[in-house]
Design an enzyme around this catalytic site. Structure first.
Site, mmCIF file in Angstrom:
data_model
loop_
_atom_site.group_PDB
_atom_site.id
_atom_site.type_symbol
_atom_site.label_atom_id
_atom_site.label_comp_id
_atom_site.label_asym_id
_atom_site.label_seq_id
_atom_site.Cartn_x
_atom_site.Cartn_y
_atom_site.Cartn_z
ATOM 1 N N ARG A 97 0.728 -1.309 0.074
ATOM 2 C CA ARG A 97 -0.100 -0.066 0.087
ATOM 3 C C ARG A 97 0.970 1.101 -0.040
ATOM 4 O O ARG A 97 0.572 2.254 -0.585
ATOM 5 C CB ARG A 97 -1.014 -0.129 1.261
ATOM 6 C CG ARG A 97 -2.238 -0.927 0.995
ATOM 7 C CD ARG A 97 -2.972 -0.889 2.238
ATOM 8 N NE ARG A 97 -3.848 -1.973 2.205
ATOM 9 C CZ ARG A 97 -4.319 -2.280 3.353
ATOM 10 N NH1 ARG A 97 -4.302 -1.916 4.309
ATOM 11 N NH2 ARG A 97 -5.555 -3.288 3.259
ATOM 12 N N CYS A 126 -9.605 -0.781 4.934
ATOM 13 C CA CYS A 126 -11.172 -0.440 4.948
ATOM 14 C C CYS A 126 -11.573 0.486 5.678
ATOM 15 O O CYS A 126 -12.475 1.484 5.182
ATOM 16 C CB CYS A 126 -12.026 -1.717 5.637
ATOM 17 S SG CYS A 126 -11.070 -2.402 7.192
ATOM 18 N N SER A 156 -15.444 -8.776 11.566
ATOM 19 C CA SER A 156 -14.934 -9.533 10.275
ATOM 20 C C SER A 156 -13.996 -8.899 9.863
ATOM 21 O O SER A 156 -13.037 -9.404 8.844
ATOM 22 C CB SER A 156 -16.398 -9.467 9.317
ATOM 23 O OG SER A 156 -16.799 -8.492 9.401
ATOM 24 N N HIS A 239 -18.382 -1.510 9.544
ATOM 25 C CA HIS A 239 -17.672 -0.572 10.362
ATOM 26 C C HIS A 239 -18.438 0.626 10.361
ATOM 27 O O HIS A 239 -19.127 1.250 9.318
ATOM 28 C CB HIS A 239 -16.299 -0.179 9.632
ATOM 29 C CG HIS A 239 -15.105 -1.289 9.826
ATOM 30 N ND1 HIS A 239 -15.476 -2.683 10.313
ATOM 31 C CD2 HIS A 239 -14.108 -1.346 9.359
ATOM 32 C CE1 HIS A 239 -14.301 -3.239 10.252
ATOM 33 N NE2 HIS A 239 -13.357 -2.504 9.784
#
Ligand code: A2P
Length: 327
Positions: A97, A126, A156, A239
């Site tokens: 990233r 995320c 998750s 989230h």
């Protein structure tokens, strides 16, 4: 087109397969890959059973697109192998990233960064996707000055084992058994934990640092002041984030709602309370409680929710693939 999903048995990998199917990605052959532990298992996709095979170099022969969600170690080893065999690699781990050669892309925001890629594209964290999707439309209009964010992250996000841990703890609580934990540093059932993937020497967690660094890169604001507290909550999926954003120019909640009306992938609610229960399984980032910030002026306070397995991971990866396959 031959498509490989690496980590196909995981929480994100399974969602990747579902998203490919739901969006009718032009899959001719599907290769579902995981660790040797899963060898021989089968998963149903595109209307038939597929055998899970261990991911190894030869798995990528003839692959056009390889979607990776098997952790950084696997990505570092097999990502370049797949790329050298001619596959377009889209990796959901943090391995690439911050590599300047690997674009870090949310297609609605910085899809142009895909130009000139060298075969490996990084799918952002995320929480960074959620934050960027929520603030980018406002930034374009009023100029971001700084951000304070607090996250409420579903289990998750830590993978399939983390979901099992919460389920087991809930069952143990019901039946009066001792509550055991191994994925998280504390019991997550009926609790919240201010720890997402480890604490760094400066006292911030790994997730808090990713959120700052990746948001800066995606928005093209390398010096944006951004501080966060990332918290794991006993929610299975989706989230949430409380975002406090300061701007260079005046912006009202009404302005923000008008800007969101033209922002693809964002659904803003003038009234109502977005929560993970309703947002789980859907594709949009949902923004609510848009109000004047009481600490930053000009500033806005927002409450945002996103299914992090979909837009926060699998959907974003497939959207990147769609863009590159089309062009
Ligand atoms: P496996 O199920 O065989 O362990 P999650 O993030 O939900 O925990 O999922 C991680 C995914 O990454 C799983 O599909 C897991 O497969 C896969 N994985 C873990 N280690 C490897 C590896 N060395 N090679 C390929 N896949 C791996």
């Amino acid at each position: 087109m031959t498509v490989a999903v690496v980590g196909a048995t995981g929480a994100v990998g399974r969602e990747m397969v579902a998203v490919l199917e739901q969006r009718r990605f032009p899959v001719g052959e599907l290769r579902l890959l995981a660790s040797v532990r899963s060898g021989g298992r089968t998963l149903t996709a595109f209307g038939r059973d597929h055998e899970i095979r261990p991911a190894e170099a030869s798995s990528f022969d003839g692959v056009d697109v390889a979607l990776f969600s098997a952790g950084s170690e696997t990505a570092r080893v097999l990502g370049p192998v797949a790329r050298d065999k001619g596959a377009l690699v889209i990796d959901n781990s943090s391995a690439f990233r911050m590599e300047p050669d690997c674009p870090l892309v949310v297609p609605e925001l910085n899809g142009d960064d895909l130009k000139g890629h060298r075969g490996i594209i990084a799918n952002p964290n995320c929480s960074a996707i959620l934050l960027c999707m929520a603030v980018a439309p406002l930034h374009r209009a009023a100029g971001l000055e700084r951000i304070v964010a607090c996250t409420y992250q579903a289990v998750s996000g830590a993978g399939a084992r983390a979901m099992d841990e919460l389920r087991r703890q809930e069952e143990a609580e019901r039946t009066g058994q001792p509550l055991e934990h191994s994925v998280f540093p504390k019991v997550i059932a009926h609790n919240v934990i201010p720890w997402v993937t480890g604490i760094l020497p400066d006292g911030y967690s790994v997730e808090e640092s990713k959120l700052r660094d990746e948001t800066r890169r995606i928005l093209g604001l390398p010096h944006l002041p951004l501080t966060a507290t990332c918290v794991r909550v006993p929610v299975f999926r989706a989230h949430s984030q409380a975002i406090h954003a300061a701007f260079l120019r005046a912006i009202s909640p009404e302005d923000a709602l008008a800007l969101y009306a033209n922002a693809p992938g964002v659904r803003a609610l003038a009234e109502g309370l977005p929560t993970p229960r309703e947002v789980a399984g859907t594709d949009d980032v949902v923004v609510g409680r848009v109000r004047v910030d009481r600490a930053f002026s000009p500033g806005l306070a927002l409450w945002c929710v996103m299914d992090q397995l979909r837009k926060g991971a699998a959907l974003n990866a497939v959207q990147i693939a769609e863009r590159l396959v089309r062009s």
